[in-house]
Enzyme design. Structure first.
Site, PDB file in Angstrom:
ATOM      1  N   GLY A 267       0.838  -1.196   0.000  1.00 42.57           N
ATOM      2  CA  GLY A 267       0.000   0.000   0.000  1.00 42.57           C
ATOM      3  C   GLY A 267       0.868   1.239   0.000  1.00 42.57           C
ATOM      4  CB  ALA A 268       1.916   3.592   1.679  1.00 43.52           C
ATOM      5  CG  MET A 269       8.450   1.688   2.324  1.00 40.94           C
ATOM      6  SD  MET A 269       8.283   0.373   3.560  1.00 40.94           S
ATOM      7  CE  MET A 269       9.622   0.811   4.661  1.00 40.94           C
ATOM      8  CG  ASN A 271      10.826   4.476   2.189  1.00 40.50           C
ATOM      9  OD1 ASN A 271      11.179   3.343   2.408  1.00 40.50           O
ATOM     10  ND2 ASN A 271       9.962   4.782   1.245  1.00 40.50           N
ATOM     11  CD  GLU A 304       2.693   3.538   5.299  1.00 35.82           C
ATOM     12  OE1 GLU A 304       3.815   3.331   5.789  1.00 35.82           O
ATOM     13  OE2 GLU A 304       1.860   2.622   5.108  1.00 35.82           O
ATOM     14  CG  HIS A 307       5.192   3.133  10.198  1.00 36.01           C
ATOM     15  ND1 HIS A 307       5.285   2.196  11.203  1.00 36.01           N
ATOM     16  CD2 HIS A 307       4.477   2.540   9.206  1.00 36.01           C
ATOM     17  CE1 HIS A 307       4.649   1.097  10.823  1.00 36.01           C
ATOM     18  NE2 HIS A 307       4.144   1.275   9.628  1.00 36.01           N
ATOM     19  CD  GLU A 326       3.818  -2.270   9.651  1.00 40.47           C
ATOM     20  OE1 GLU A 326       2.786  -1.577   9.729  1.00 40.47           O
ATOM     21  OE2 GLU A 326       4.820  -1.908   8.994  1.00 40.47           O
TER      22      GLU A 326
HETATM   23 ZN   LIG Z   1       2.914   0.016   8.487  1.00 40.10          ZN
END
Ligand SMILES: [Zn+2]
Length: 879
Positions: A267-269, A271, A304, A307, A326
């Protein structure tokens, strides 16, 4: 024959690497065909590492051009290169500089792991093990280093050059290229590395943190898409403010960028400072995105961003701890949505997701603990158990400790572990230390797979005014865990008196923590309430306070009573679900419901739909009948999906006969001519209106098909247009085929809307659906390497169209395994994910079970599968 799947990694074998990396300097020259990566790593043996210990760096699909230590080229005899590693036999026993140079071909990287090209854009995906496809490295999450990256590329092909951290230099070079130097001061593991180069449009804004840091925000996407990024930017700013408010967490760099790309496995990251997104989770505009799309963009942008603290500043020691970042971050994004929207609706939504995705996983051959203790392929552990059950475990912790106690623990977590790569044990320890409690037993939730079943029984003694509640728990064995221990289960509860009001008691025995929370800690426990004036109806697991299945002897009358009177909206919704489920299960077992049964349920639904106090989005949820797969899972074995579908459809029809006027009124009264807004009021009205429409069409109301057609033709936004189309397809109205064709023609140029068409085409229940899907796949224009397209079409079919996937003649199973064979050669992650659709194959009746086994065995016997797919297949067959 030795296969790759023999290689298992165990948590118990964890050991730190013998070497650490103090500093990373990358010089990346991006060319139209090949790119060159020069890596200068400052490496130091860890204390205790014996001199002469080989240094083994991970590498995957790399071509090594040169290698030097402290500036001197290494002789061939001093190192070894194979397909997975670069080994330096005797590195210096002190700090040294290792310089390597490799050549990459991003265009050919269709696995989409490492450095690849999506459309014209170069981008990266490194979690979990993609960085080793960029350069030789200690590619594991507990090796943290500050990164400095110099990128250069042709100025026309890639005017935009982005990487993690802050931009410290940029300029033109004399060969027509330009460069940018990015420095990330926060040490990070390689999986958080990112870079992007391309000709991209962007929008910009800024955010000032609580302590006054001004942060420049950017969202990058292909040119012309900027107006579709505004909602993502708005969601980002609200997320940043929320994390300060709720958790005291501020952003820490001068820049935060988001890039949308079209080819993305996830889905998404998250970084550091440069989040890369699947474009379907960035782009929204009213005429091409639905309310659900807006909701998902907001939710994932928040996830995200959150995170940054739970994942980036504090990361995982090893991949077994994936749930640490997560589960916690899903909990945080759930809370964000609850605060921004309706808490009750969000909770119901999350529980539906949990039951649809996690419970079947937990009850089948792919079951694993939230913190697994072994894996063959870590990519296969980005699961609903790690994410959604992980979030439920954090939620239970918050329930048990209370909001203040939970916050104290989180504060200590950030204080104690900032900059660490840590573990679940360390996470639990901060809550113990901050609150002075023992959570060792609670920790078992992370270690034990399977969904506990809680059985409820109760009795009331009028003479002594005593109410007794007994709860017991049992968890069935899961692969690798034959015996289970009881878990501490928080039960939010209330007792409701005959007039519908909450009841009090004078004293309670058992582990009753407060007047709305008790805890089942052992295999069984009895809670005794004295001074209870009348026989109460218990309301248990309010807010779904634990991820368990509940078995009770509650009568339909009790459930309908709770649906009317419970003060907890989740329980009201759940009670109506329970009433429907009981009718469905009885009918499938051959005991058809009576008119009285249906009258009672429809009266309760009508009460809800016409209520003056409930909000429309909640009302729309009360109207949902339990989904087919939940019914199948509740039955558990000898499942006939056709029978389930027939009975469920009959229930809807019988309800619509009674509810037609109320549904028509809800449909009419929730029309709006206001300009589209994705806000909760408007989206709630649309949800209710479109749920009513769906039932009018599927339930066979007078002119249901006409309602759908007219709404489709006159819709001014995608939510209404797509809902009308979906209703027509679900009810297969006379117009359905024509409407589907029209939609395809109209939106074929917009890939994200095309995905909706693909998913809907895959949901058709007619026997021709497999041929339809095959024809779509065979179209030369179909982008066969794009994960979104493949998942929308075949993923939707395998996961959602159970009657056709699980056809008795085996054609659905065969089609999916043939697809997996084909896609596995190009993108193992997509193939492995689609194959998980077989996770409940043993619950089918014998004919379907045999057909599934034949298809799976044929897939195994053909051989040649990737490690990802072979691992899923092996576990699915063994379980
Ligand atoms: Zn995640």
């Amino acid at each position: 024959m030795r296969t790759e799947t023999e290689h298992t990694i165990f948590l118990k074998d964890y050991a730190p690497s013998p070497y650490k990396i103090d500093k990373v300097e990358l010089d990346v020259k991006i060319g139209p065909v090949t790119s060159r990566v020069r890596a200068l790593l400052t490496i130091t043996p860890r204390p205790g590492t014996a001199p002469g210990t080989p240094l083994v760096l991970d590498g995957d699909d790399l071509k090594l051009d040169s290698i030097a230590v402290d500036g001197l080229p290494l002789p061939l005899t001093a190192y070894e290169v194979d397909t997975t590693a670069l080994t330096i036999e005797e590195p210096p026993a002190r700090t040294f500089a290792l310089e390597t140079e490799v050549t990459l071909e991003p265009e050919r990287n269709i696995k989409l792991m490492g450095f690849y090209r999506s459309g014209g854009t170069w981008c990266t995906q490194c979690e979990p093990e993609g960085f080793r496809r960029i350069t030789y490295y200690l590619d594991r999450p507990d090796v943290l280093a500050p990164f400095k990256v110099t990128m250069s590329a042709d100025k026309t092909l890639a005017p935009v050059l982005l990487a993690n951290g802050n931009l410290i230099d940029s300029g033109d070079l004399d060969d027509g290229t330009h460069f940018a130097v990015w420095e990330d001061p926060f040490p990070k593991p390689a999986y958080l590395f990112a870079m992007v180069a391309g000709d991209l449009g962007s929008i910009h804004d800024n955010f000032t943190t609580a302590s006054g840091r001004k942060v420049t925000l950017g969202v990058y996407a292909s040119h012309g898409k900027q107006d579709e990024c505004l909602w993502a930017m708005d969601s980002l700013k609200r997320s940043m403010a929320w994390d300060e408010r709720r958790f005291g967490r501020e952003y820490d760099l001068d820049i935060f960028n988001i890039v949308a790309v079209s080819d993305f496995n996830f889905g998404a990251m998250e970084n550091k400072g440069l989040n890369i997104f699947n474009d379907k989770l960035v782009f929204v505009k009213p005429d091409s995105a639905t309310d659900d799309d807006y909701y998902n963009v907001e939710r994932v942008i928040a996830h995200e961003y959150f995170h940054n603290w739970t994942g980036d500043r504090i990361t995982c020691r090893d991949w077994f701890q994936l749930c640490l970042k997560e589960g916690l971050t899903v909990y945080r994004d759930q809370e964000f949505t609850s605060d921004e929207r309706s808490r009750a609706v969000k909770r119901i939504d999350d529980v539906r997701t949990l039951r649809a995705a996690q419970f079947p996983e937990d009850g089948g051959p792919l079951a694993h603990p939230a913190r697994p203790d072994r894996y063959k392929e870590i990519n296969n552990f980005y699961t609903a158990t790690v994410y959604e059950k992980g979030a439920e475990i954090v939620r239970m912790l918050a329930t048990l400790l209370g909001e203040a106690g939970f916050r104290k623990g989180m504060d200590l977590y950030f204080e104690r572990h900032d900059g660490d790569a840590t573990t679940i044990e360390a996470f639990i320890k901060v809550f113990e230390d901050a609150n002075g409690v023992d959570l060792q037993h609670f920790q078992t939730w992370y270690l034990q797979a399977g969904t506990p079943v809680v059985t409820v029984s109760d009795s009331y003694d009028a003479a002594s005014q005593t109410y007794k509640l007994t709860l017991s728990q049992n968890t069935a064995p899961t692969p690798g865990q034959d015996t289970k221990v009881p878990l501490p289960i928080p039960v939010k509860f209330g007792l409701i008196g005959p007039n519908g009001s909450p009841m009090s008691w004078s004293s309670a025995s058992g582990d009753v923590r407060s007047d709305d929370l008790l805890v089942l800690d052992g295999a069984s426990a009895t809670f005794e309430f004295k001074g209870v004036a009348n026989k109460p109806v218990p309301s248990l697991f309010r807010e779904f306070s634990a991820p368990v299945n509940i078995v009770s002897k509650a009568t339909q009358a009790d459930r309908l009573f709770l649906a009317r009177h419970d003060s907890d909206p989740f329980s009201r919704w759940q009670s109506l679900q329970d009433v429907s489920m009981a009718l469905l299960l009885d009918a499938i077992a051959g005991r058809e419901w009576t008119d009285t049964d249906i009258d009672a349920l429809s009266a309760a639904l009508e009460d809800a739909v016409t209520s003056k106090t409930l909000d429309p989005s909640f009302k729309s949820l009360t109207l949902t009948v339990p989904p087919e797969q939940l019914i199948a899972r509740t039955i558990g074995s000898n499942v006939d999906p056709e029978k389930i579908r027939t009975v469920r459809l009959k229930l809807i029809r019988d309800l619509v006969v009674r509810l037609e006027p109320a549904l028509a009124a809800a449909y009419r009264d929730n029309q709006s001519s206001a300009a589209f807004s994705p806000d909760t009021v408007q989206s709630g009205q649309r949800a209710l209106k479109n749920q009513a429409l769906t039932y009018l069409v599927v339930g066979g109301a007078t002119d249901g098909g006409g309602f759908a057609r007219r709404q489709y033709d006159s819709a001014t936004n995608m939510t209404d247009r797509f809902a009308a189309l979906a209703a027509a397809v679900a009810g297969w109205t006379a117009d359905a085929e024509a409407m589907l064709g029209h939609f395809r023609t109209m939106f074929t140029a917009d890939p994200l809307v095309f995905d909706k068409w693909l998913a809907l085409s895959a949901s058709i229940r007619g026997d021709d659906v497999i041929d339809r899907i095959k024809a779509i796949l065979a179209d030369p224009a179909f982008p066969a390497n794009n994960p979104n397209r493949l998942r929308s079409l075949v993923g939707s079919f395998a996961m959602g169209n159970t009657t056709q996937f699980a056809r008795a003649d085996g054609a659905g199973f065969r089609f999916v395994t043939e697809f997996v064979t084909d896609v596995d050669k190009r993108n193992p992650q997509v193939a492995a994910r689609v194959l998980t659709a077989f996770r409940s194959w043993r619950s089918f009746e014998p004919v379907r079970m045999a057909a599934a086994e034949t298809a799976l065995t044929a897939l195994r016997d053909a051989g040649g599968l990737s490690r990802n797919t072979a691992d899923i297949l092996e576990r699915t067959l063994a379980g």
